[in-house]
Design a protein around this motif. Structure first.
Motif, PDB file in Angstrom:
ATOM      1  N   TRP A 100       0.832  -1.208   0.000  1.00  0.00           N
ATOM      2  CA  TRP A 100       0.000   0.000   0.000  1.00  0.00           C
ATOM      3  C   TRP A 100       0.863   1.254   0.000  1.00  0.00           C
ATOM      4  CZ3 TRP A 100      -0.491   4.012   3.560  1.00  0.00           C
ATOM      5  CH2 TRP A 100      -1.572   4.886   3.335  1.00  0.00           C
ATOM      6  N   ILE A 101       1.942   1.234   0.756  1.00  0.00           N
ATOM      7  CA  ILE A 101       2.850   2.386   0.780  1.00  0.00           C
ATOM      8  C   ILE A 101       3.442   2.597  -0.604  1.00  0.00           C
ATOM      9  CG2 ILE A 101       5.032   3.277   1.707  1.00  0.00           C
ATOM     10  CD1 ILE A 101       4.344   1.865   4.342  1.00  0.00           C
ATOM     11  N   GLN A 102       3.869   1.513  -1.233  1.00  0.00           N
ATOM     12  CA  GLN A 102       4.434   1.629  -2.579  1.00  0.00           C
ATOM     13  C   GLN A 102       3.411   2.150  -3.576  1.00  0.00           C
ATOM     14  OE1 GLN A 102       6.282  -2.013  -3.904  1.00  0.00           O
ATOM     15  NE2 GLN A 102       8.265  -1.346  -3.141  1.00  0.00           N
ATOM     16  N   LYS A 103       2.202   1.632  -3.509  1.00  0.00           N
ATOM     17  CA  LYS A 103       1.166   2.026  -4.467  1.00  0.00           C
ATOM     18  C   LYS A 103       0.799   3.496  -4.332  1.00  0.00           C
ATOM     19  CE  LYS A 103      -0.988  -2.563  -4.702  1.00  0.00           C
ATOM     20  NZ  LYS A 103      -2.163  -3.372  -4.299  1.00  0.00           N
ATOM     21  N   ASN A 104       1.077   4.075  -3.174  1.00  0.00           N
ATOM     22  CA  ASN A 104       0.763   5.484  -2.953  1.00  0.00           C
ATOM     23  C   ASN A 104       1.972   6.395  -3.140  1.00  0.00           C
ATOM     24  OD1 ASN A 104      -2.187   5.980  -1.898  1.00  0.00           O
ATOM     25  ND2 ASN A 104      -1.526   4.036  -1.015  1.00  0.00           N
ATOM     26  N   GLY A 105       2.956   5.905  -3.874  1.00  0.00           N
ATOM     27  CA  GLY A 105       4.098   6.734  -4.210  1.00  0.00           C
ATOM     28  C   GLY A 105       5.224   6.710  -3.215  1.00  0.00           C
ATOM     29  N   GLY A 106       5.301   5.670  -2.404  1.00  0.00           N
ATOM     30  CA  GLY A 106       6.370   5.584  -1.417  1.00  0.00           C
ATOM     31  C   GLY A 106       5.987   6.243  -0.109  1.00  0.00           C
ATOM     32  N   ILE A 107       6.960   6.379   0.764  1.00  0.00           N
ATOM     33  CA  ILE A 107       6.688   6.852   2.119  1.00  0.00           C
ATOM     34  C   ILE A 107       6.086   8.253   2.131  1.00  0.00           C
ATOM     35  CG2 ILE A 107       9.068   7.654   2.422  1.00  0.00           C
ATOM     36  CD1 ILE A 107       6.741   6.176   5.124  1.00  0.00           C
ATOM     37  N   GLU A 108       6.552   9.147   1.273  1.00  0.00           N
ATOM     38  CA  GLU A 108       6.017  10.509   1.254  1.00  0.00           C
ATOM     39  C   GLU A 108       4.545  10.515   0.858  1.00  0.00           C
ATOM     40  OE1 GLU A 108       7.067  14.956  -0.536  1.00  0.00           O
ATOM     41  OE2 GLU A 108       7.912  13.170  -1.486  1.00  0.00           O
ATOM     42  N   GLY A 109       4.218   9.800  -0.203  1.00  0.00           N
ATOM     43  CA  GLY A 109       2.830   9.748  -0.651  1.00  0.00           C
ATOM     44  C   GLY A 109       1.926   9.066   0.359  1.00  0.00           C
ATOM     45  N   ALA A 110       2.435   8.034   1.014  1.00  0.00           N
ATOM     46  CA  ALA A 110       1.640   7.318   2.010  1.00  0.00           C
ATOM     47  C   ALA A 110       1.337   8.210   3.209  1.00  0.00           C
ATOM     48  CB  ALA A 110       2.382   6.063   2.465  1.00  0.00           C
ATOM     49  N   LEU A 111       2.320   8.981   3.639  1.00  0.00           N
ATOM     50  CA  LEU A 111       2.095   9.890   4.764  1.00  0.00           C
ATOM     51  C   LEU A 111       1.041  10.941   4.414  1.00  0.00           C
ATOM     52  CD1 LEU A 111       5.726  10.454   6.115  1.00  0.00           C
ATOM     53  CD2 LEU A 111       3.968   8.915   6.993  1.00  0.00           C
TER      54      LEU A 111
END
Length: 209
Positions: A100-111
């Motif tokens: 899910w973190i990856q699908k949202n663009g990595g750590i920045e996108g997930a946050l």
């Protein structure tokens, strides 16, 4: 480097329970192999016993399916597993959270996604490097973030109620975000994203043996 591997190791040791000591000298790969071996009916002690077909059942099939979705590969309809509960379910949801973190663009996108979901206070606390426990998150607050089909699959294959799967995600998510941001807002995001991929590769590598 982030602390993701440490958190995964802790979760693996918790899932192994009484078998923790025999796995301690095998590193993270051995620990994950032990957990996955237990839950897929494989032996983690010998290479020959780790052979697994594409039709594998149980938790290994779930993880493989999630990783398959990540890589754009078709998933396999795996058979039912014996009941999975307690700390073992934390390992089952681990790749879902990382994917899910990856699908949202990595750590920045997930946050950003988490903050947009109304979790500003929790996210700031998880990223903060100060002492103290991570603020908890209610399982209901994460339901809208994750694909319901993935959750249903985990629930079915581990014989666990869906609400318990969300509960496991809510329990693991703060630890993962905390581990991925050891330097707070100054954490190297590329390193965090690389560590996520390394753990997913480790799990995927075991499942392909």
């Amino acid at each position: 480097m982030t602390n993701l591997a440490n958190i995964v190791e802790i979760l693996a040791k918790q899932a192994l329970g009484g078998q923790q000591q025999q796995q301690n000298n095998q590193g993270l790969g051995g620990l994950l192999g032990g957990v996955l071996g237990q839950l897929t009916g494989q032996s983690s002690n010998t290479q020959g016993n780790r052979q697994q077909s594409n039709q594998s059942a149980g938790l290994g099939g779930i993880l493989g399916s999630v990783l398959g979705q990540l890589g754009g590969r078709s998933t396999t309809n795996v058979g039912s597993a014996s009941g999975g509960s307690g700390k073992a379910i934390l390992i089952a949801v681990l790749p879902i959270v990382l994917a899910w973190i990856q699908k949202n663009g990595g750590i920045e996108g997930a946050l950003s996604k988490l903050k947009n979901a109304g979790l500003n206070r929790q996210v700031d606390d998880w990223v903060d490097t100060g002492p103290g426990e991570n603020l908890p998150v209610d399982p209901n607050q994460v339901q809208s973030l994750f694909d319901d089909q993935d959750i249903e699959q985990v629930a079915e294959q581990t014989a666990t109620p869906k609400q318990d799967v969300y509960g496991a995600i809510a329990g693991v998510l703060p630890q993962i975000i905390d581990a991925l941001t050891p330097d707070g807002p100054k954490t190297n995001q590329q390193e965090a994203n690389n560590d996520i991929q390394d753990v997913l590769n480790l799990v995927s590598g075991f499942l392909r043996r």
